[in-house]
Design an enzyme around this catalytic site. Structure first.
Site, mmCIF file in Angstrom:
data_model
loop_
_atom_site.group_PDB
_atom_site.id
_atom_site.type_symbol
_atom_site.label_atom_id
_atom_site.label_comp_id
_atom_site.label_asym_id
_atom_site.label_seq_id
_atom_site.Cartn_x
_atom_site.Cartn_y
_atom_site.Cartn_z
ATOM 1 N N GLY A 1 -26.901 15.934 -13.213
ATOM 2 C CA GLY A 1 -27.817 17.045 -12.988
ATOM 3 C C GLY A 1 -27.329 17.883 -11.824
ATOM 4 O O GLY A 1 -26.639 17.377 -10.934
ATOM 5 N N GLN B 1 -28.148 23.907 -5.108
ATOM 6 C CA GLN B 1 -26.990 23.090 -4.727
ATOM 7 C C GLN B 1 -25.683 23.864 -4.786
ATOM 8 O O GLN B 1 -24.670 23.411 -4.239
ATOM 9 C CB GLN B 1 -26.869 21.861 -5.647
ATOM 10 N N CYS C 1 -27.023 11.859 -5.559
ATOM 11 C CA CYS C 1 -27.121 13.317 -5.613
ATOM 12 C C CYS C 1 -25.769 13.899 -5.227
ATOM 13 O O CYS C 1 -25.147 13.429 -4.278
ATOM 14 C CB CYS C 1 -28.194 13.790 -4.633
ATOM 15 N N LEU C 2 -25.335 14.920 -5.963
ATOM 16 C CA LEU C 2 -24.032 15.521 -5.659
ATOM 17 C C LEU C 2 -24.034 16.180 -4.283
ATOM 18 O O LEU C 2 -22.961 16.399 -3.712
ATOM 19 C CB LEU C 2 -23.642 16.533 -6.745
ATOM 20 N N HIS D 1 -35.934 14.785 -10.238
ATOM 21 C CA HIS D 1 -34.975 14.968 -9.143
ATOM 22 C C HIS D 1 -34.514 16.432 -9.084
ATOM 23 O O HIS D 1 -34.475 17.041 -8.006
ATOM 24 C CB HIS D 1 -33.798 14.015 -9.374
ATOM 25 N N GLU D 2 -34.179 17.001 -10.240
ATOM 26 C CA GLU D 2 -33.682 18.390 -10.256
ATOM 27 C C GLU D 2 -34.780 19.387 -9.911
ATOM 28 O O GLU D 2 -34.539 20.368 -9.205
ATOM 29 C CB GLU D 2 -33.054 18.727 -11.616
ATOM 30 N N HIS E 1 -35.280 19.694 -6.296
ATOM 31 C CA HIS E 1 -34.290 20.552 -5.623
ATOM 32 C C HIS E 1 -34.791 21.992 -5.525
ATOM 33 O O HIS E 1 -34.471 22.700 -4.567
ATOM 34 C CB HIS E 1 -32.959 20.554 -6.384
HETATM 35 NI NI NI Z 1 -29.531 16.064 -6.511
#
Ligand code: NI
Length: 177
Positions: A54, A59, A101-102, A143-144, A147
């Site tokens: 995701g 991000q 998480c990236l 989660h997304e 963000h």
């Molecule tokens: Ni994330």
């Protein structure tokens, strides 16, 4: 190093504690369509390359309410582009699942969230869609969407655990010079 020309320009994924990751993104409007069409292939490429399941617009430095998801199960790509997504229903049952998480590379922790959610969003053609999710997809969607409100998975942990992860991340980033 791969010399093969890339189809799309690479895009940088912001790492916590970058301030953009903490801001509330604004809704996507029709006039943002061209920007989205330019960004989405780059976001998908970055997500698949990472690899991740995701990636949300903040991000990659865009304070807009959209995100992409692909669980990539059974080696099959199942991309979902979520524009202006919102959780319209969440189950009472909670489940703990390990998240990463990236924007917090190499950091993982168990996060407790509703096991099932219904998400309403728009697709690229502006059509309204609803998606019922459970399991990993439900976790990933929550989660997304977090963000888009400037929330990271570590915000669901105790401040002790959160600080520990943020310190470890900072230390690892510094080590990379
Ligand atoms: Ni994330």
């Amino acid at each position: 190093m791969n010399d093969a020309p890339s189809a799309v320009l690479p895009i940088e994924i912001l790492i916590a504690p970058h301030p953009v990751l903490r801001r509330k993104a604004r809704p996507v409007r029709p006039e943002d369509a061209a920007l989205l069409r330019a960004l989405l292939p780059r976001m998908y490429e970055a997500m698949y390359a990472a690899p991740g399941i995701g990636l949300a617009a903040p991000q990659v430095g865009h304070e807009l309410r959209f995100a992409i998801v692909d669980l990539h199960e059974n080696e099959t790509r199942t991309p979902i582009t979520l524009i202006n997504p919102e959780i319209i229903r969440a189950g009472d049952q909670l489940v703990a699942r390990e998240e990463g998480c990236l924007s917090l590379p190499n950091q993982y922790a168990e996060v407790v969230r509703p096991e099932t959610v219904r998400v309403r969003f728009q697709d690229l053609d502006g059509r309204r869609q609803e998606l019922d999710a459970d399991g990993l997809l439900a976790t990933c969607l929550q989660h997304e969407i977090d963000h888009l409100d400037g929330v990271l998975f570590v915000d669901h942990l105790s401040s002790l655990k959160r600080n520990m992860i943020m310190r470890r991340l900072a230390k690892e980033r510094k080590g990379k010079g």
